[in-house]
Design a protein around this motif. Sequence first.
Motif, PDB file in Angstrom:
ATOM      1  N   UNK A 223       3.134   9.401 -10.432  1.00 46.81           N
ATOM      2  CA  UNK A 223       2.668   9.183 -11.797  1.00 46.81           C
ATOM      3  C   UNK A 223       3.284   7.965 -12.460  1.00 46.81           C
ATOM      4  N   UNK A 224       3.871   7.064 -11.673  1.00 53.75           N
ATOM      5  CA  UNK A 224       4.506   5.870 -12.231  1.00 53.75           C
ATOM      6  C   UNK A 224       3.514   4.740 -12.461  1.00 53.75           C
ATOM      7  N   UNK A 225       2.442   4.708 -11.674  1.00 53.05           N
ATOM      8  CA  UNK A 225       1.469   3.617 -11.755  1.00 53.05           C
ATOM      9  C   UNK A 225       0.155   4.163 -12.294  1.00 53.05           C
ATOM     10  N   UNK A 226      -0.217   3.687 -13.481  1.00 54.22           N
ATOM     11  CA  UNK A 226      -1.430   4.159 -14.136  1.00 54.22           C
ATOM     12  C   UNK A 226      -2.671   3.369 -13.731  1.00 54.22           C
ATOM     13  N   UNK A 227      -2.505   2.306 -12.957  1.00 52.45           N
ATOM     14  CA  UNK A 227      -3.617   1.436 -12.603  1.00 52.45           C
ATOM     15  C   UNK A 227      -4.636   2.090 -11.682  1.00 52.45           C
ATOM     16  N   UNK A 228      -4.242   3.171 -11.024  1.00 49.38           N
ATOM     17  CA  UNK A 228      -5.161   3.878 -10.127  1.00 49.38           C
ATOM     18  C   UNK A 228      -4.879   5.366 -10.251  1.00 49.38           C
ATOM     19  N   UNK A 229      -5.929   6.130 -10.427  1.00 49.83           N
ATOM     20  CA  UNK A 229      -5.770   7.563 -10.569  1.00 49.83           C
ATOM     21  C   UNK A 229      -5.690   8.273  -9.225  1.00 49.83           C
ATOM     22  N   UNK A 230      -5.280   9.516  -9.274  1.00 47.38           N
ATOM     23  CA  UNK A 230      -5.199  10.312  -8.051  1.00 47.38           C
ATOM     24  C   UNK A 230      -6.584  10.578  -7.468  1.00 47.38           C
ATOM     25  N   UNK A 231      -7.619  10.570  -8.295  1.00 43.59           N
ATOM     26  CA  UNK A 231      -8.985  10.750  -7.816  1.00 43.59           C
ATOM     27  C   UNK A 231      -9.412   9.595  -6.918  1.00 43.59           C
ATOM     28  N   UNK A 232      -9.109   8.381  -7.333  1.00 45.82           N
ATOM     29  CA  UNK A 232      -9.435   7.202  -6.509  1.00 45.82           C
ATOM     30  C   UNK A 232      -8.621   7.226  -5.219  1.00 45.82           C
ATOM     31  N   UNK A 233      -7.362   7.635  -5.319  1.00 44.05           N
ATOM     32  CA  UNK A 233      -6.520   7.749  -4.131  1.00 44.05           C
ATOM     33  C   UNK A 233      -7.102   8.780  -3.164  1.00 44.05           C
ATOM     34  N   UNK A 234      -7.608   9.881  -3.701  1.00 40.23           N
ATOM     35  CA  UNK A 234      -8.237  10.907  -2.859  1.00 40.23           C
ATOM     36  C   UNK A 234      -9.493  10.363  -2.181  1.00 40.23           C
ATOM     37  N   UNK A 235     -10.290   9.563  -2.896  1.00 36.82           N
ATOM     38  CA  UNK A 235     -11.479   8.950  -2.293  1.00 36.82           C
ATOM     39  C   UNK A 235     -11.092   8.018  -1.139  1.00 36.82           C
ATOM     40  N   UNK A 236     -10.030   7.248  -1.331  1.00 37.08           N
ATOM     41  CA  UNK A 236      -9.561   6.361  -0.266  1.00 37.08           C
ATOM     42  C   UNK A 236      -9.110   7.177   0.941  1.00 37.08           C
TER      43      UNK A 236
ATOM     44  N   UNK B 205       0.814  -1.222   0.000  1.00 33.26           N
ATOM     45  CA  UNK B 205       0.000   0.000   0.000  1.00 33.26           C
ATOM     46  C   UNK B 205       0.850   1.276   0.000  1.00 33.26           C
ATOM     47  N   UNK B 206       1.854   1.420   0.884  1.00 34.62           N
ATOM     48  CA  UNK B 206       2.669   2.649   0.824  1.00 34.62           C
ATOM     49  C   UNK B 206       3.401   2.818  -0.515  1.00 34.62           C
ATOM     50  N   UNK B 207       3.912   1.711  -1.076  1.00 36.30           N
ATOM     51  CA  UNK B 207       4.586   1.791  -2.380  1.00 36.30           C
ATOM     52  C   UNK B 207       3.608   2.206  -3.467  1.00 36.30           C
ATOM     53  N   UNK B 208       2.388   1.661  -3.406  1.00 36.28           N
ATOM     54  CA  UNK B 208       1.363   1.986  -4.396  1.00 36.28           C
ATOM     55  C   UNK B 208       1.007   3.469  -4.325  1.00 36.28           C
ATOM     56  N   UNK B 209       0.817   3.975  -3.113  1.00 36.69           N
ATOM     57  CA  UNK B 209       0.481   5.392  -2.944  1.00 36.69           C
ATOM     58  C   UNK B 209       1.588   6.267  -3.525  1.00 36.69           C
ATOM     59  N   UNK B 210       2.835   5.924  -3.213  1.00 38.51           N
ATOM     60  CA  UNK B 210       3.963   6.687  -3.756  1.00 38.51           C
ATOM     61  C   UNK B 210       4.023   6.637  -5.270  1.00 38.51           C
ATOM     62  N   UNK B 211       3.803   5.449  -5.845  1.00 37.88           N
ATOM     63  CA  UNK B 211       3.851   5.303  -7.300  1.00 37.88           C
ATOM     64  C   UNK B 211       2.722   6.078  -7.971  1.00 37.88           C
ATOM     65  N   UNK B 212       1.547   6.100  -7.362  1.00 32.65           N
ATOM     66  CA  UNK B 212       0.430   6.876  -7.917  1.00 32.65           C
ATOM     67  C   UNK B 212       0.763   8.361  -7.852  1.00 32.65           C
ATOM     68  N   UNK B 213       1.269   8.811  -6.722  1.00 30.20           N
ATOM     69  CA  UNK B 213       1.595  10.235  -6.556  1.00 30.20           C
ATOM     70  C   UNK B 213       2.689  10.688  -7.521  1.00 30.20           C
TER      71      UNK B 213
END
Length: 114
Positions: A43-56, A33-41
Amino acid sequence: MMAKAARAAAAWKTYREVTKPGTPGVLSRVRAIPRMIGAVMRGQYDGMGKGKLALLALGVVYIVSPIDVIPDFLVLVGVADDFGVFLWLIASLLGESGRYVDWEHKVIAGQVES
């Protein structure tokens, strides 16, 4: 009653996904989870957008916040809304982090560009 059934179905679906042979285990997903959040922030991981991260993140804030949409003193309803958000949050995090772990393994194997 319908919302309760929907939450139970979502929890069961998450349980089946997490325990399916060949998929990342619960501990692997939680550690990712921490690695995923960092990768989303970053822009390395396209599987989840920043909008979904904000909802979480809003889900986490809602659970820990002393302010509720439905106050907890309305015992059954007030606690049920928190529990519903909690179930959604856990199901979403475990599902998303499982997909992230799969993506990470493909990047390491060189099958996907990072």
